[in-house]
Design a protein around this motif. Structure first.
Motif, PDB file in Angstrom:
ATOM      1  N   PRO A 185       0.772  -1.132  -0.074  1.00 14.35           N
ATOM      2  CA  PRO A 185      -0.076   0.050   0.210  1.00 14.35           C
ATOM      3  C   PRO A 185       1.038   1.263   0.218  1.00 14.35           C
ATOM      4  N   LEU A 186       2.188   1.123   0.546  1.00 10.02           N
ATOM      5  CA  LEU A 186       2.755   2.265   0.356  1.00 10.02           C
ATOM      6  C   LEU A 186       3.392   2.809  -1.150  1.00 10.02           C
ATOM      7  N   ILE A 187       3.633   1.706  -1.746  1.00  8.90           N
ATOM      8  CA  ILE A 187       3.885   2.055  -2.975  1.00  8.90           C
ATOM      9  C   ILE A 187       2.825   2.660  -3.764  1.00  8.90           C
ATOM     10  N   VAL A 188       1.680   1.945  -3.668  1.00 10.88           N
ATOM     11  CA  VAL A 188       0.497   2.544  -4.168  1.00 10.88           C
ATOM     12  C   VAL A 188       0.090   3.809  -3.794  1.00 10.88           C
ATOM     13  N   ALA A 189       0.179   4.120  -2.380  1.00  5.77           N
ATOM     14  CA  ALA A 189      -0.101   5.314  -2.005  1.00  5.77           C
ATOM     15  C   ALA A 189       1.020   6.540  -2.396  1.00  5.77           C
ATOM     16  N   LEU A 190       2.079   6.190  -2.413  1.00  3.77           N
ATOM     17  CA  LEU A 190       3.190   7.110  -2.823  1.00  3.77           C
ATOM     18  C   LEU A 190       3.087   7.487  -4.299  1.00  3.77           C
ATOM     19  N   ALA A 191       2.589   6.577  -5.271  1.00 11.08           N
ATOM     20  CA  ALA A 191       2.518   6.719  -6.482  1.00 11.08           C
ATOM     21  C   ALA A 191       1.352   7.683  -6.750  1.00 11.08           C
ATOM     22  N   ALA A 192       0.366   7.624  -6.015  1.00  4.67           N
ATOM     23  CA  ALA A 192      -1.057   8.375  -6.122  1.00  4.67           C
ATOM     24  C   ALA A 192      -0.632   9.672  -5.712  1.00  4.67           C
ATOM     25  N   VAL A 193       0.275   9.863  -4.783  1.00  4.52           N
ATOM     26  CA  VAL A 193       0.441  11.253  -4.308  1.00  4.52           C
ATOM     27  C   VAL A 193       1.257  11.821  -5.381  1.00  4.52           C
ATOM     28  N   SER A 194       2.270  11.034  -6.215  1.00  7.28           N
ATOM     29  CA  SER A 194       2.856  11.484  -6.965  1.00  7.28           C
ATOM     30  C   SER A 194       1.999  12.341  -8.230  1.00  7.28           C
ATOM     31  N   LEU A 195       1.067  11.337  -8.596  1.00 16.90           N
ATOM     32  CA  LEU A 195       0.204  11.838  -9.721  1.00 16.90           C
ATOM     33  C   LEU A 195      -0.668  12.820  -9.335  1.00 16.90           C
ATOM     34  N   TYR A 196      -1.049  12.909  -7.968  1.00 18.65           N
ATOM     35  CA  TYR A 196      -2.045  14.005  -7.488  1.00 18.65           C
ATOM     36  C   TYR A 196      -1.441  15.157  -7.529  1.00 18.65           C
TER      37      TYR A 196
END
Length: 439
Positions: A185-196
């Motif tokens: 989930p950390l990988i997914v969350a940090l990728a989501a923040v980068s895109l956000y």
């Protein structure tokens, strides 16, 4: 002397094996994709922690060109250095022994103790850094997102550090499951923040940041390197990784091990540098300076500034998960190093203690030291620069090359031209750390 302490804990990252790899009809080792994937994520998770969360503030502040050069350099630096470090264990005549035992065997008891001390000073300060980071993040979350009162650091730091250290006392199996569980989930969350953050990018102002003279750009590139080395290091897990791959594939595991290290370095480079670029472009020079002054991870800064529900609640949780997952691994590395040193220095005293007693005293030491550092709140970036520049540079970049040219068991690698690149980058990082202290 080639023994390891019987009290040394398990690796901070030892994924379960499936009972050994098979062989193909041609006699070649069959790839176990599940084990390779687990180790790739494990090495990635060991590196992701406080370093990545402060990297945008440090690296991004130097401007576009230095960050671009650093992005191009960091993959070969990470891959080649960690691969060389893995050779120390993989090609040692001692099978089934960790790096501390191998180094003691290579260089004798006296030099082995010195190298074990350096190894301990490489890993233990990272635990202290996480103590500061988790305290600051939880404090910011309580005050800014929950609207609660500011809690005294004398209470908050021991509480945060105590909860993380307590997880160690429940046993490695439970703790390792928790640590591995939060990586995905950390990988997914940090990728989501980068895109956000993409809609907030301001490329124009970022292109103008920093010193554009040749000397200024060169200086910036050099000064970026220490924190990059820290943020991309998974050396704490390499020793047990090499042993785990030997257990899975047998003595001929080197091709598979190289592949996992390469894939981990690729994943770190793509994922981490995308996060760094996205944050740097969204923050701007003023934002990075403000986050640095407040000693906050970059995501905590965005949580405070944007005021959106997504960033307000997701960012602190991501920071806490990143710090906690990496804290577990480095704490176990510290435990192993501490107990190994104690066993070397006072073997009789070690034999008189039960494994549980020695573990509890080690946990108490980590808790007290980390809590005190969390209370006094030193600059995390300064700590990262010193630790990354001095100890990680020596352990990850210079030590493997030194061993290659001193130990006959690794003589086969002396003609490898990438050794020069690894050694030169290690020396540059050491120089950058010393230079940065006077800036």
């Amino acid at each position: 002397m080639s023994h390891t302490t019987a009290n040394a804990p398990a690796s901070p990252a030892s994924p379960p094996t499936t009972g050994g790899a098979g062989t193909s009809p041609s006699g070649q080792v069959t790839t176990n994709k599940a084990v390779n994937s687990q180790w790739t994520i494990t090495l990635f998770g060991t590196a992701v922690g406080a370093g990545i969360l402060f990297l945008p503030i440090s690296a991004g502040s130097f401007g576009f060109i230095p960050l671009l050069v650093a992005t191009l350099l960091i993959f070969p630096m990470t891959y080649l250095a960690h691969r060389a470090f893995s050779w120390i264990i993989s090609y040692s005549p001692l099978h089934g022994e960790d790096v501390l035992a191998v180094l003691t065997h290579f260089f004798g008891r006296g030099n082995g103790i010195i190298l074990a001390i350096i190894y301990w000073f490489t890993i233990f300060p990272v635990v202290l850094i996480y103590g500061v980071s988790i305290t600051n993040t939880v404090d910011s979350f309580i005050v800014n997102q929950l609207g609660g009162p500011e809690i005294s650091r004398y209470i908050l730091a021991p509480l945060c550090v105590g909860l993380m250290t307590l997880a160690l006392a429940f046993g490695n199996a439970i703790m390792l499951k928790i640590a591995q569980f939060v990586v995905y989930p950390l990988i997914v969350a940090l990728a989501a923040v980068s895109l956000y953050l993409i809609p907030q990018w301001d490329l124009g102002s970022f292109l103008e940041a920093g010193d554009h003279s040749a000397g200024g750009v060169l200086k910036a590139i050099i000064l970026i390197l220490p924190v990059l080395v820290f943020s991309f290091s998974f050396v704490a897990a390499i020793s047990q990784f090499s042993l785990g791959m030997e257990k899975e594939y047998g003595a001929d595991h080197h091709a598979q091990s190289d592949k996992v290290i390469r894939n981990s370095a690729i994943l770190l480079t793509i994922f981490t540098m995308f996060f760094v670029w996205s944050c740097a472009l969204a923050m701007g020079a003023d934002g990075m300076q403000e986050a640095n002054d407040k000693n906050l991870p970059v995501l905590s800064y965005f949580a405070n500034e944007t005021g959106t529900p997504f960033m307000a609640y997701m960012a602190p949780i991501v920071v806490i998960c990143a710090v906690a997952s990496s804290y577990f691994g480095h704490a176990l590395g510290t435990i192993e190093g501490t107990q190994y040193l104690f066993n070397l220095a006072a073997p009789k005293a070690t034999k008189k203690m039960s494994t549980r007693t020695l573990d509890l005293w080690t946990y108490l030491f980590i808790f007290v030291a980390t809590s005190l550092v969390g209370i006094f709140n030193p600059s995390i970036l300064d700590m990262i620069s010193v630790v990354g520049g001095v100890f990680f540079a020596f352990m990850t970049y210079l030590l493997p090359i030194w061993v290659i040219y001193r130990v006959e068991a690794l003589a086969r690698f002396r003609s490898n031209k990438t050794n020069y690149f690894v050694a030169i980058m290690g020396l540059i990082v050491l120089f950058a750390t010393i230079w940065g202290m006077f800036q």
